[in-house]
Design a protein around this motif. Structure first.
Motif, mmCIF file in Angstrom:
data_model
loop_
_atom_site.group_PDB
_atom_site.id
_atom_site.type_symbol
_atom_site.label_atom_id
_atom_site.label_comp_id
_atom_site.label_asym_id
_atom_site.label_seq_id
_atom_site.Cartn_x
_atom_site.Cartn_y
_atom_site.Cartn_z
ATOM 1 N N MET A 1 0.863 -1.174 0.000
ATOM 2 C CA MET A 1 0.000 0.000 0.000
ATOM 3 C C MET A 1 0.905 1.231 0.000
ATOM 4 O O MET A 1 1.815 1.342 0.787
ATOM 5 N N ASP A 2 0.606 2.148 -0.914
ATOM 6 C CA ASP A 2 1.421 3.355 -0.974
ATOM 7 C C ASP A 2 0.920 4.392 0.031
ATOM 8 O O ASP A 2 -0.135 4.257 0.626
ATOM 9 N N ALA A 3 1.694 5.433 0.203
ATOM 10 C CA ALA A 3 1.373 6.451 1.210
ATOM 11 C C ALA A 3 0.036 7.140 0.922
ATOM 12 O O ALA A 3 -0.715 7.450 1.832
ATOM 13 N N ALA A 4 -0.266 7.357 -0.342
ATOM 14 C CA ALA A 4 -1.523 8.038 -0.683
ATOM 15 C C ALA A 4 -2.723 7.206 -0.258
ATOM 16 O O ALA A 4 -3.694 7.731 0.284
ATOM 17 N N ASN A 5 -2.669 5.895 -0.496
ATOM 18 C CA ASN A 5 -3.789 5.037 -0.103
ATOM 19 C C ASN A 5 -3.932 4.926 1.402
ATOM 20 O O ASN A 5 -5.032 4.929 1.916
ATOM 21 N N SER A 6 -2.822 4.815 2.122
ATOM 22 C CA SER A 6 -2.927 4.695 3.574
ATOM 23 C C SER A 6 -3.480 5.991 4.162
ATOM 24 O O SER A 6 -4.255 5.964 5.100
ATOM 25 N N HIS A 7 -3.108 7.140 3.590
ATOM 26 C CA HIS A 7 -3.630 8.420 4.061
ATOM 27 C C HIS A 7 -5.138 8.504 3.797
ATOM 28 O O HIS A 7 -5.908 8.912 4.645
ATOM 29 N N GLN A 8 -5.555 8.069 2.608
ATOM 30 C CA GLN A 8 -6.970 8.141 2.246
ATOM 31 C C GLN A 8 -7.806 7.237 3.160
ATOM 32 O O GLN A 8 -8.864 7.637 3.618
ATOM 33 N N GLN A 9 -7.329 6.033 3.444
ATOM 34 C CA GLN A 9 -8.075 5.139 4.313
ATOM 35 C C GLN A 9 -8.129 5.668 5.738
ATOM 36 O O GLN A 9 -9.143 5.552 6.392
ATOM 37 N N ALA A 10 -7.054 6.257 6.207
ATOM 38 C CA ALA A 10 -7.032 6.779 7.561
ATOM 39 C C ALA A 10 -7.921 8.012 7.678
ATOM 40 O O ALA A 10 -8.456 8.301 8.735
ATOM 41 N N GLU A 11 -8.074 8.725 6.578
ATOM 42 C CA GLU A 11 -8.795 9.983 6.620
ATOM 43 C C GLU A 11 -10.304 9.802 6.792
ATOM 44 O O GLU A 11 -10.977 10.636 7.370
ATOM 45 N N GLY A 12 -10.876 8.739 6.253
ATOM 46 C CA GLY A 12 -12.329 8.601 6.370
ATOM 47 C C GLY A 12 -12.841 7.322 5.764
ATOM 48 O O GLY A 12 -12.088 6.444 5.378
ATOM 49 N N ARG A 13 -14.144 7.279 5.699
ATOM 50 C CA ARG A 13 -14.802 6.083 5.182
ATOM 51 C C ARG A 13 -14.971 6.197 3.672
ATOM 52 O O ARG A 13 -14.866 7.279 3.116
ATOM 53 N N PRO A 14 -15.286 5.078 3.014
ATOM 54 C CA PRO A 14 -15.497 5.144 1.568
ATOM 55 C C PRO A 14 -16.743 5.972 1.238
ATOM 56 O O PRO A 14 -17.629 6.138 2.074
ATOM 57 N N LEU A 15 -16.808 6.495 0.015
ATOM 58 C CA LEU A 15 -17.967 7.281 -0.407
ATOM 59 C C LEU A 15 -19.253 6.468 -0.329
ATOM 60 O O LEU A 15 -20.294 6.967 0.044
ATOM 61 N N ILE A 16 -19.164 5.202 -0.712
ATOM 62 C CA ILE A 16 -20.332 4.322 -0.649
ATOM 63 C C ILE A 16 -20.032 3.234 0.375
ATOM 64 O O ILE A 16 -19.072 2.477 0.236
ATOM 65 N N ALA A 17 -20.847 3.181 1.421
ATOM 66 C CA ALA A 17 -20.643 2.187 2.479
ATOM 67 C C ALA A 17 -20.894 0.792 1.916
ATOM 68 O O ALA A 17 -21.751 0.607 1.052
ATOM 69 N N PRO A 18 -20.166 -0.206 2.408
ATOM 70 C CA PRO A 18 -20.368 -1.568 1.907
ATOM 71 C C PRO A 18 -21.721 -2.133 2.319
ATOM 72 O O PRO A 18 -22.279 -1.759 3.346
ATOM 73 N N SER A 19 -22.235 -3.037 1.491
ATOM 74 C CA SER A 19 -23.494 -3.714 1.794
ATOM 75 C C SER A 19 -23.242 -4.932 2.658
ATOM 76 O O SER A 19 -22.128 -5.447 2.734
ATOM 77 N N THR A 20 -24.297 -5.415 3.316
ATOM 78 C CA THR A 20 -24.210 -6.597 4.170
ATOM 79 C C THR A 20 -24.479 -7.827 3.297
ATOM 80 O O THR A 20 -25.492 -8.504 3.448
ATOM 81 N N THR A 21 -23.568 -8.113 2.373
ATOM 82 C CA THR A 21 -23.792 -9.166 1.381
ATOM 83 C C THR A 21 -23.854 -10.562 1.984
ATOM 84 O O THR A 21 -24.435 -11.462 1.388
ATOM 85 N N GLU A 22 -23.276 -10.753 3.178
ATOM 86 C CA GLU A 22 -23.273 -12.084 3.784
ATOM 87 C C GLU A 22 -24.560 -12.395 4.548
ATOM 88 O O GLU A 22 -24.782 -13.521 4.969
ATOM 89 N N HIS A 23 -25.432 -11.407 4.723
ATOM 90 C CA HIS A 23 -26.679 -11.622 5.467
ATOM 91 C C HIS A 23 -27.609 -12.531 4.662
ATOM 92 O O HIS A 23 -27.716 -12.390 3.446
ATOM 93 N N PRO A 24 -28.296 -13.481 5.323
ATOM 94 C CA PRO A 24 -29.178 -14.404 4.599
ATOM 95 C C PRO A 24 -30.301 -13.715 3.809
ATOM 96 O O PRO A 24 -30.795 -14.271 2.839
ATOM 97 N N LEU A 25 -30.700 -12.512 4.198
ATOM 98 C CA LEU A 25 -31.767 -11.805 3.491
ATOM 99 C C LEU A 25 -31.261 -10.988 2.301
ATOM 100 O O LEU A 25 -32.065 -10.494 1.505
ATOM 101 N N TYR A 26 -29.948 -10.853 2.164
ATOM 102 C CA TYR A 26 -29.396 -9.941 1.157
ATOM 103 C C TYR A 26 -29.908 -10.235 -0.259
ATOM 104 O O TYR A 26 -30.397 -9.341 -0.948
ATOM 105 N N ASP A 27 -29.814 -11.482 -0.705
ATOM 106 C CA ASP A 27 -30.215 -11.811 -2.077
ATOM 107 C C ASP A 27 -31.699 -11.530 -2.308
ATOM 108 O O ASP A 27 -32.087 -11.044 -3.380
ATOM 109 N N SER A 28 -32.526 -11.800 -1.321
ATOM 110 C CA SER A 28 -33.960 -11.525 -1.454
ATOM 111 C C SER A 28 -34.235 -10.029 -1.522
ATOM 112 O O SER A 28 -35.117 -9.581 -2.272
#
Length: 122
Positions: A1-28
């Motif tokens: 991981m380069d310095a720019a990526n580590s700074h970006q990850q430390a700075e905040g969360r992603p623009l789009i939060a991840p989905s709960t794809t492992e939840h049994p209801l997700y596909d439905s």
């Protein structure tokens, strides 16, 4: 991981939060979202890329973060209700919260390959 990526990850969360794809209801829940269409585009809102996040907790509460193709979309006031009704009908879903966002703004690159084919962009 380069310095720019580590700074970006430390700075905040992603623009789009991840989905709960492992939840049994997700596909439905995804399939329910695929029953909702933007009336101006003959493709469902999931494949259009309008659903940013599907978060499902252990109690069966579904939180959906979505957008529209444009802020001035004529069904802006109605579409969250359509999504809530469709997802709320899924067995096991206890409650649905739909949040509208325009950050990040939707772009055609968010569409699935199927949607691009359907609309003649591929």
């Amino acid at each position: 991981m380069d310095a720019a990526n580590s700074h970006q990850q430390a700075e905040g969360r992603p623009l789009i939060a991840p989905s709960t794809t492992e939840h049994p209801l997700y596909d439905s829940v995804v399939e329910a979202c695929r029953t909702v269409f933007d009336p101006e585009i003959p493709v469902n809102i999931f494949d259009l890329g309008l659903i940013y996040t599907i978060a499902i907790d252990d109690a069966g509460v579904v939180r959906i973060v979505m957008t529209l193709t444009a802020p001035g979309c004529p069904v802006a006031g109605e579409m969250p209700g359509w999504v809530s009704d469709a997802v709320g009908a899924v067995p096991g879903v206890q409650d649905v919260e739909v949040e509208m966002t325009f950050d990040p703004q939707w772009g055609m690159d968010m569409m699935s390959e199927e949607a691009r084919l359907e609309l003649g962009f591929m």
